[in-house]
Design a protein around this motif. Structure first.
Motif, PDB file in Angstrom:
ATOM      1  N   ASP A   1       0.811  -1.223   0.000  1.00 41.16           N
ATOM      2  CA  ASP A   1       0.000   0.000   0.000  1.00 41.16           C
ATOM      3  C   ASP A   1       0.840   1.268   0.000  1.00 41.16           C
ATOM      4  O   ASP A   1       0.302   2.369  -0.137  1.00 41.16           O
ATOM      5  N   LEU A   2       2.144   1.132   0.147  1.00 40.10           N
ATOM      6  CA  LEU A   2       3.017   2.281   0.350  1.00 40.10           C
ATOM      7  C   LEU A   2       2.863   3.348  -0.734  1.00 40.10           C
ATOM      8  O   LEU A   2       2.655   4.525  -0.426  1.00 40.10           O
ATOM      9  N   GLU A   3       2.941   2.967  -1.990  1.00 39.73           N
ATOM     10  CA  GLU A   3       2.886   3.971  -3.062  1.00 39.73           C
ATOM     11  C   GLU A   3       1.539   4.680  -3.119  1.00 39.73           C
ATOM     12  O   GLU A   3       1.478   5.888  -3.329  1.00 39.73           O
ATOM     13  N   ALA A   4       0.453   3.960  -2.920  1.00 41.24           N
ATOM     14  CA  ALA A   4      -0.875   4.582  -2.951  1.00 41.24           C
ATOM     15  C   ALA A   4      -1.042   5.558  -1.789  1.00 41.24           C
ATOM     16  O   ALA A   4      -1.557   6.668  -1.971  1.00 41.24           O
ATOM     17  N   MET A   5      -0.607   5.156  -0.603  1.00 46.19           N
ATOM     18  CA  MET A   5      -0.698   6.058   0.549  1.00 46.19           C
ATOM     19  C   MET A   5       0.181   7.285   0.342  1.00 46.19           C
ATOM     20  O   MET A   5      -0.217   8.411   0.657  1.00 46.19           O
ATOM     21  N   HIS A   6       1.369   7.070  -0.212  1.00 40.56           N
ATOM     22  CA  HIS A   6       2.278   8.176  -0.491  1.00 40.56           C
ATOM     23  C   HIS A   6       1.649   9.155  -1.482  1.00 40.56           C
ATOM     24  O   HIS A   6       1.735  10.370  -1.316  1.00 40.56           O
ATOM     25  N   ARG A   7       0.986   8.637  -2.508  1.00 38.59           N
ATOM     26  CA  ARG A   7       0.318   9.483  -3.503  1.00 38.59           C
ATOM     27  C   ARG A   7      -0.779  10.323  -2.843  1.00 38.59           C
ATOM     28  O   ARG A   7      -0.906  11.528  -3.102  1.00 38.59           O
ATOM     29  N   ILE A   8      -1.588   9.701  -1.986  1.00 38.07           N
ATOM     30  CA  ILE A   8      -2.658  10.425  -1.282  1.00 38.07           C
ATOM     31  C   ILE A   8      -2.054  11.522  -0.410  1.00 38.07           C
ATOM     32  O   ILE A   8      -2.516  12.670  -0.427  1.00 38.07           O
TER      33      ILE A   8
ATOM     34  N   ALA B   1      -8.261   2.086   3.850  1.00 35.66           N
ATOM     35  CA  ALA B   1      -9.571   1.771   3.272  1.00 35.66           C
ATOM     36  C   ALA B   1      -9.316   1.420   1.817  1.00 35.66           C
ATOM     37  O   ALA B   1      -8.685   2.188   1.079  1.00 35.66           O
ATOM     38  N   GLU B   2      -9.796   0.266   1.417  1.00 37.13           N
ATOM     39  CA  GLU B   2      -9.556  -0.243   0.070  1.00 37.13           C
ATOM     40  C   GLU B   2     -10.895  -0.454  -0.634  1.00 37.13           C
ATOM     41  O   GLU B   2     -11.844  -0.949  -0.035  1.00 37.13           O
ATOM     42  N   ALA B   3     -10.973  -0.049  -1.892  1.00 40.61           N
ATOM     43  CA  ALA B   3     -12.156  -0.290  -2.719  1.00 40.61           C
ATOM     44  C   ALA B   3     -11.686  -0.656  -4.111  1.00 40.61           C
ATOM     45  O   ALA B   3     -10.787  -0.010  -4.662  1.00 40.61           O
ATOM     46  N   GLU B   4     -12.274  -1.705  -4.659  1.00 41.59           N
ATOM     47  CA  GLU B   4     -11.945  -2.145  -6.010  1.00 41.59           C
ATOM     48  C   GLU B   4     -10.442  -2.316  -6.201  1.00 41.59           C
ATOM     49  O   GLU B   4      -9.880  -1.932  -7.233  1.00 41.59           O
ATOM     50  N   GLY B   5      -9.787  -2.830  -5.163  1.00 40.87           N
ATOM     51  CA  GLY B   5      -8.359  -3.097  -5.255  1.00 40.87           C
ATOM     52  C   GLY B   5      -7.460  -1.885  -5.113  1.00 40.87           C
ATOM     53  O   GLY B   5      -6.253  -1.987  -5.306  1.00 40.87           O
ATOM     54  N   GLU B   6      -8.022  -0.732  -4.781  1.00 41.80           N
ATOM     55  CA  GLU B   6      -7.230   0.491  -4.652  1.00 41.80           C
ATOM     56  C   GLU B   6      -7.391   1.088  -3.261  1.00 41.80           C
ATOM     57  O   GLU B   6      -8.484   1.078  -2.702  1.00 41.80           O
ATOM     58  N   VAL B   7      -6.304   1.631  -2.731  1.00 39.63           N
ATOM     59  CA  VAL B   7      -6.355   2.332  -1.453  1.00 39.63           C
ATOM     60  C   VAL B   7      -7.038   3.675  -1.677  1.00 39.63           C
ATOM     61  O   VAL B   7      -6.612   4.458  -2.529  1.00 39.63           O
ATOM     62  N   LYS B   8      -8.093   3.931  -0.914  1.00 32.10           N
ATOM     63  CA  LYS B   8      -8.850   5.180  -1.031  1.00 32.10           C
ATOM     64  C   LYS B   8      -8.585   6.137   0.120  1.00 32.10           C
ATOM     65  O   LYS B   8      -8.994   7.288   0.081  1.00 32.10           O
ATOM     66  N   GLY B   9      -7.922   5.641   1.156  1.00 31.13           N
ATOM     67  CA  GLY B   9      -7.599   6.492   2.289  1.00 31.13           C
ATOM     68  C   GLY B   9      -6.867   5.688   3.334  1.00 31.13           C
ATOM     69  O   GLY B   9      -6.781   4.458   3.252  1.00 31.13           O
ATOM     70  N   TYR B  10      -6.329   6.405   4.317  1.00 33.39           N
ATOM     71  CA  TYR B  10      -5.651   5.736   5.421  1.00 33.39           C
ATOM     72  C   TYR B  10      -5.701   6.632   6.650  1.00 33.39           C
ATOM     73  O   TYR B  10      -5.931   7.845   6.556  1.00 33.39           O
ATOM     74  N   ALA B  11      -5.523   5.999   7.791  1.00 35.17           N
ATOM     75  CA  ALA B  11      -5.499   6.735   9.060  1.00 35.17           C
ATOM     76  C   ALA B  11      -4.570   5.996  10.012  1.00 35.17           C
ATOM     77  O   ALA B  11      -4.382   4.786   9.900  1.00 35.17           O
TER      78      ALA B  11
END
Length: 181
Positions: free
Chosen positions: A18-25, A64-74
């Motif tokens: 999840d690192l890259e997706a969280m970094h992008r957000i 939080a993951e939807a459709e295989g993608e990270v949509k948020g984190y906390a």
């Protein structure tokens, strides 16, 4: 983790994948909002180090993951390094702009509150940019945080001075007598 999320959204512990997706957000929030007082997004290595520091402290980092993608984190992080603060944490919630206002932030924060409580923490604090983040203020109010203070003009970003609002939520009942001050 929660019945209030849309069926397509799942909360879970963050993984290395999840690192890259969280970094992008997070980079979006650093560059486009006053939600973070950083001016430049950290690189992936530094972002990974921050996640590991939270984990090493026994604290939650949830996505939080939807459709295989990270949509948020906390996550909950150590409030301050001095030992007397060891039962107090600070929360952070970041949601992808395309997924905001769907209850994801609320469910992420509920999960972090639950996990921090289970980890034996006593108080959770939120430090929120006052004028630029009314959604975050409303989210925290909804989940039982109360306003405990404000700091005027403590950050300078986007060519203006920014105030922060301090909010606090007890994680456990105050059953023990308070110590002398």
């Amino acid at each position: 983790m929660s019945a209030n999320l849309p069926a397509s959204v799942r909360l879970r512990d963050a993984t290395a994948a999840d690192l890259e997706a969280m970094h992008r957000i997070y980079a979006h929030h650093v560059l486009c909002s006053a939600a973070s007082f950083e001016l430049t997004p950290p690189d992936l290595e530094e972002f990974s180090r921050r996640i590991q520091a939270v984990r090493d402290a026994g604290l939650p980092w949830i996505v939080a993951e939807a459709e295989g993608e990270v949509k948020g984190y906390a996550y909950a992080s150590t409030y301050r390094p001095r030992p007397a603060y060891r039962f107090t944490v600070e929360d952070s919630v970041y949601v992808d702009p395309s997924a905001q206002r769907r209850g994801i932030g609320s469910e992420l924060l509920k999960a972090v509150i639950k996990a921090a409580t289970a980890a034996g923490k006593r108080q959770m604090l939120a430090v929120i940019t006052r004028s630029a983040n009314s959604g975050s203020v409303a989210l925290h109010e909804k989940l039982g945080f109360r306003h405990v203070g404000a700091l005027a003009e403590v950050g300078f970003k986007f060519d203006c001075w920014l105030d922060t609002l301090l909010m606090q939520r007890p994680l456990i009942e105050q059953s023990e007598p308070r110590q002398r001050e």
